[in-house]
Scaffold this motif. Structure first.
Motif, PDB file in Angstrom:
ATOM      1  N   ALA A  36     -64.678 -61.346   7.402  1.00 32.50           N
ATOM      2  CA  ALA A  36     -63.622 -61.493   6.404  1.00 32.50           C
ATOM      3  C   ALA A  36     -64.125 -61.224   5.004  1.00 32.50           C
ATOM      4  O   ALA A  36     -65.327 -61.090   4.769  1.00 32.50           O
ATOM      5  CB  ALA A  36     -63.023 -62.891   6.477  1.00 32.50           C
ATOM      6  N   LYS A  37     -63.178 -61.129   4.098  1.00 28.90           N
ATOM      7  CA  LYS A  37     -63.469 -61.010   2.673  1.00 28.90           C
ATOM      8  C   LYS A  37     -62.453 -61.849   1.937  1.00 28.90           C
ATOM      9  O   LYS A  37     -61.252 -61.749   2.183  1.00 28.90           O
ATOM     10  CB  LYS A  37     -63.385 -59.554   2.218  1.00 28.90           C
ATOM     11  CG  LYS A  37     -63.573 -59.354   0.723  1.00 28.90           C
ATOM     12  CD  LYS A  37     -64.985 -59.670   0.268  1.00 28.90           C
ATOM     13  CE  LYS A  37     -65.161 -59.389  -1.220  1.00 28.90           C
ATOM     14  NZ  LYS A  37     -66.550 -59.685  -1.653  1.00 28.90           N
ATOM     15  N   ALA A  38     -62.915 -62.694   1.018  1.00 26.93           N
ATOM     16  CA  ALA A  38     -62.017 -63.588   0.297  1.00 26.93           C
ATOM     17  C   ALA A  38     -62.143 -63.383  -1.205  1.00 26.93           C
ATOM     18  O   ALA A  38     -63.244 -63.208  -1.726  1.00 26.93           O
ATOM     19  CB  ALA A  38     -62.327 -65.039   0.657  1.00 26.93           C
ATOM     20  N   VAL A  39     -61.002 -63.387  -1.903  1.00 24.18           N
ATOM     21  CA  VAL A  39     -60.988 -63.295  -3.363  1.00 24.18           C
ATOM     22  C   VAL A  39     -59.953 -64.268  -3.899  1.00 24.18           C
ATOM     23  O   VAL A  39     -58.954 -64.561  -3.233  1.00 24.18           O
ATOM     24  CB  VAL A  39     -60.651 -61.869  -3.864  1.00 24.18           C
ATOM     25  CG1 VAL A  39     -61.713 -60.875  -3.441  1.00 24.18           C
ATOM     26  CG2 VAL A  39     -59.267 -61.441  -3.396  1.00 24.18           C
ATOM     27  N   ARG A  40     -60.189 -64.770  -5.096  1.00 21.79           N
ATOM     28  CA  ARG A  40     -59.202 -65.614  -5.767  1.00 21.79           C
ATOM     29  C   ARG A  40     -58.669 -64.844  -6.959  1.00 21.79           C
ATOM     30  O   ARG A  40     -59.335 -64.717  -7.987  1.00 21.79           O
ATOM     31  CB  ARG A  40     -59.812 -66.936  -6.209  1.00 21.79           C
ATOM     32  CG  ARG A  40     -58.785 -67.893  -6.794  1.00 21.79           C
ATOM     33  CD  ARG A  40     -59.339 -69.276  -7.012  1.00 21.79           C
ATOM     34  NE  ARG A  40     -58.326 -70.187  -7.517  1.00 21.79           N
ATOM     35  CZ  ARG A  40     -58.540 -71.466  -7.755  1.00 21.79           C
ATOM     36  NH1 ARG A  40     -59.748 -71.980  -7.526  1.00 21.79           N
ATOM     37  NH2 ARG A  40     -57.578 -72.231  -8.208  1.00 21.79           N
ATOM     38  N   PRO A  41     -57.464 -64.297  -6.833  1.00 13.13           N
ATOM     39  CA  PRO A  41     -56.945 -63.417  -7.893  1.00 13.13           C
ATOM     40  C   PRO A  41     -56.557 -64.179  -9.145  1.00 13.13           C
ATOM     41  O   PRO A  41     -56.177 -65.345  -9.095  1.00 13.13           O
ATOM     42  CB  PRO A  41     -55.717 -62.782  -7.243  1.00 13.13           C
ATOM     43  CG  PRO A  41     -55.280 -63.765  -6.212  1.00 13.13           C
ATOM     44  CD  PRO A  41     -56.533 -64.421  -5.706  1.00 13.13           C
ATOM     45  N   ARG A  42     -56.650 -63.502 -10.266  1.00 14.19           N
ATOM     46  CA  ARG A  42     -56.180 -64.051 -11.531  1.00 14.19           C
ATOM     47  C   ARG A  42     -54.727 -63.636 -11.732  1.00 14.19           C
ATOM     48  O   ARG A  42     -54.361 -62.498 -11.537  1.00 14.19           O
ATOM     49  CB  ARG A  42     -57.033 -63.537 -12.692  1.00 14.19           C
ATOM     50  CG  ARG A  42     -58.485 -63.994 -12.643  1.00 14.19           C
ATOM     51  CD  ARG A  42     -59.259 -63.469 -13.842  1.00 14.19           C
ATOM     52  NE  ARG A  42     -60.637 -63.937 -13.827  1.00 14.19           N
ATOM     53  CZ  ARG A  42     -61.538 -63.617 -14.742  1.00 14.19           C
ATOM     54  NH1 ARG A  42     -61.187 -62.810 -15.757  1.00 14.19           N
ATOM     55  NH2 ARG A  42     -62.779 -64.075 -14.670  1.00 14.19           N
ATOM     56  N   ARG A  43     -53.912 -64.571 -12.111  1.00 14.62           N
ATOM     57  CA  ARG A  43     -52.491 -64.336 -12.347  1.00 14.62           C
ATOM     58  C   ARG A  43     -51.809 -63.683 -11.145  1.00 14.62           C
ATOM     59  O   ARG A  43     -50.855 -62.930 -11.286  1.00 14.62           O
ATOM     60  CB  ARG A  43     -52.292 -63.504 -13.620  1.00 14.62           C
ATOM     61  CG  ARG A  43     -52.733 -64.231 -14.885  1.00 14.62           C
ATOM     62  CD  ARG A  43     -52.477 -63.390 -16.111  1.00 14.62           C
ATOM     63  NE  ARG A  43     -53.319 -62.201 -16.137  1.00 14.62           N
ATOM     64  CZ  ARG A  43     -54.563 -62.192 -16.581  1.00 14.62           C
ATOM     65  NH1 ARG A  43     -55.111 -63.311 -17.043  1.00 14.62           N
ATOM     66  NH2 ARG A  43     -55.259 -61.090 -16.576  1.00 14.62           N
ATOM     67  N   GLY A  44     -52.343 -63.947  -9.956  1.00 12.95           N
ATOM     68  CA  GLY A  44     -51.695 -63.501  -8.730  1.00 12.95           C
ATOM     69  C   GLY A  44     -52.045 -62.111  -8.265  1.00 12.95           C
ATOM     70  O   GLY A  44     -51.846 -61.776  -7.095  1.00 12.95           O
TER      71      GLY A  44
END
Length: 518
Positions: A36-44
């Motif tokens: 997997a690859k996970a990211v936490r986006p800024r402003r969606g």
């Protein structure tokens, strides 16, 4: 469990892009093989490079709890959840327990072979972390055995039989990468003394339970060896800045992650407590109440080796909130003693200098046997589908489930103390039972015990089990005896099944009671 490769290669798949309707979520791209690859986006708005040419997408909420899969197409009884590398998904609407694209995604961006059963367009496993009745397909969907929309790696019941995977005798979540799970996540509670017994059927209130669990509860993690391991748990109170978590390293416990965040990213570096030949173990005292830790909590470990980062993720299936509690016992004379809860700290059974009385029987063989009747430990419902109170809104915060399908063992406190590192377990020939729900046998060769055949049920005082324990024979195993006038401690233990294969950790909970031979 999700295995994440963090650095792209020259042949890496193209980025997947989109924009969430709500901020604060982590987006996870999950391949069929578990990578997997996970990211936490800024402003969606997010842009991530998937670990394979075809993936499914999932969200973790800001509070650290799994927030369901992303649906790309379909609004009836079957939906498409497969996304291809390079997909431009546009606007995504975050809904209750799942997410949906707002516009029709182009055919080249979806993989229709990755589909899920649905109810009015919602994957059937989306709102209950995968615990849903669902038959496996003859032509299976790769990576999702029960085709409920929640992949095997993060599904708490990946074969659709309504039995949590941790309680399966043959665990379906065995690693696709190694013979053992690359991220063993487990919870523990104990050893809880009789005076602090936490058990719903013994009359414990929620407030009493939530005074014991934060103090004596902890979580354990075992992962492959690495140069360093950071813990990313979103907004979970027991491992976030300003929260309740603390290290278990002696002699001094420290606040976590504050103690161990040298780079200031909010992710604490875990300190090993156990080092094995091919793994390292960590323990964290969570300090959380039964409403602050539980099913669906999603933890991400960031392992660094030689400057390269790998991520491992797992979701909590459940947390033991209470202990197996002694309801009554009968000694060899036939005298029955019923435990009246709550028990005062200095009362018989609660203090090493004041045990519950037991007498050797007329056979005068020198062995002291007691037949104990116990209540099973409890957990919160995994979702509202498991609740029984009509109506069911927010029942997960008020109801309790007697955990079924556990392994049970007894141990001597003195055996543990005499041999450091020993579990102190009583041998199988020190135990017997005529209870139809108990089958002799235990998953670890060091000890004896029973396997519980009873299913999970709403908490009820009638849900008891019983067995006979030869306390003397148990003590003899550790070179100890039980002479007249002596007091010995017995630990009543419950475990998720120990199969030897290992797939989701071994959760355990323990109560401690003292007995004095008359």
């Amino acid at each position: 469990m999700l295995l994440v490769a963090s650095t792209p290669t020259a042949a890496a798949p193209r980025h997947i892009t989109g924009k969430l309707s709500k901020p604060g979520y982590t987006v996870i791209a999950l391949a069929a093989n578990g990578k997997a690859k996970a990211v936490r986006p800024r402003r969606g708005r997010f842009r991530l490079r998937p670990p394979a040419k075809t993936v499914t997408l999932h969200l973790r909420a800001a509070d650290g709890v799994y927030a369901g899969p992303v649906v790309l197409r379909g609004r009836g009884s079957r939906v498409v959840v497969g996304a291809r590398a390079g997909a431009r998904l546009g606007a995504l609407e975050v809904l209750g327990g799942y997410t949906r694209t707002r516009r029709r995604v182009r055919r080249k961006s979806v993989d229709a072979r990755r589909w899920a059963r649905a109810l009015r367009g919602v994957p059937i496993g989306a709102r209950n972390f995968g615990r849903v009745r669902s038959r496996r397909k003859h032509r299976r969907v790769v990576g999702d055995r029960d085709v409920d929309g929640v992949p095997n790696r993060i599904d708490i019941d990946d074969d659709g039989d309504l039995v949590l995977d941790k309680l399966e005798r043959r665990r379906a979540r065995a690693s696709q990468f190694t013979p053992r799970d690359p991220f063993d996540l487990a919870s523990s509670l104990g050893a809880v003394p009789l005076s602090r017994t936490a058990n719903v059927n013994a009359g414990s209130t929620d407030a009493q339970i939530d005074s014991v669990l934060p103090e004596l509860g902890w979580i354990g993690m075992a992962v492959p060896k690495a140069d360093s391991v950071e813990l990313d748990c979103g907004g979970l109170i027991y491992c976030s800045l300003g929260g309740t978590g603390r290290t278990t390293n002696v002699p001094t416990e420290e606040k976590f992650p504050e103690c161990c965040d040298s780079d200031g990213d909010g992710h604490g570096t875990l300190r090993p407590t156990v080092v094995g030949p091919d793994f390292v173990g960590f323990h964290l005292a969570h300090g959380a109440t039964s409403s602050q830790i539980g099913t669906g909590d999603t933890l991400i470990l960031r392992l660094t080796n030689g400057g390269q980062e790998t991520q491992l993720t797992d979701t909590q299936q459940f947390i033991f909130a209470t202990v197996p509690a002694l309801a009554s016992y009968v000694d060899e004379t036939g005298a029955r003693t019923t435990i009246a809860y709550p028990v005062a700290p200095g009362a018989p059974g609660a203090h090493p200098g004041n045990g519950l009385p037991v007498v050797d029987g007329p056979d005068a063989d020198g062995d002291v046997e007691i037949t104990v009747t116990l209540w099973r430990p409890q957990r919160r419902p995994t979702s509202e589908e498991e609740c029984v109170q009509p109506p069911a809104p927010n029942c997960g915060a008020t109801e309790w489930i007697d955990v079924g399908g556990l392994d049970y063992a007894a141990a001597t406190k003195e055996g543990v103390e005499r041999f450091e590192g020993s579990p102190g377990w009583c041998p199988q020939d020190a135990l017997r039972s005529d209870d139809p729900n108990l089958r002799p046998g235990f998953g670890d060769p060091e000890g004896g015990g029973f396997r519980d055949l009873a299913p999970a049920r709403p908490a009820n005082r009638a849900n008891t089990f019983r067995y006979t324990l030869n306390v003397t024979k148990c003590l003899n195993r550790y070179g100890l005896d039980f002479p007249s006038g002596a007091t010995r401690g017995v630990r009543f233990q419950a475990f998720t099944p120990i199969t030897g294969a290992g797939s989701a950790g071994v959760d355990n909970t323990t109560s401690e009671v003292y007995f004095t031979r008359q």
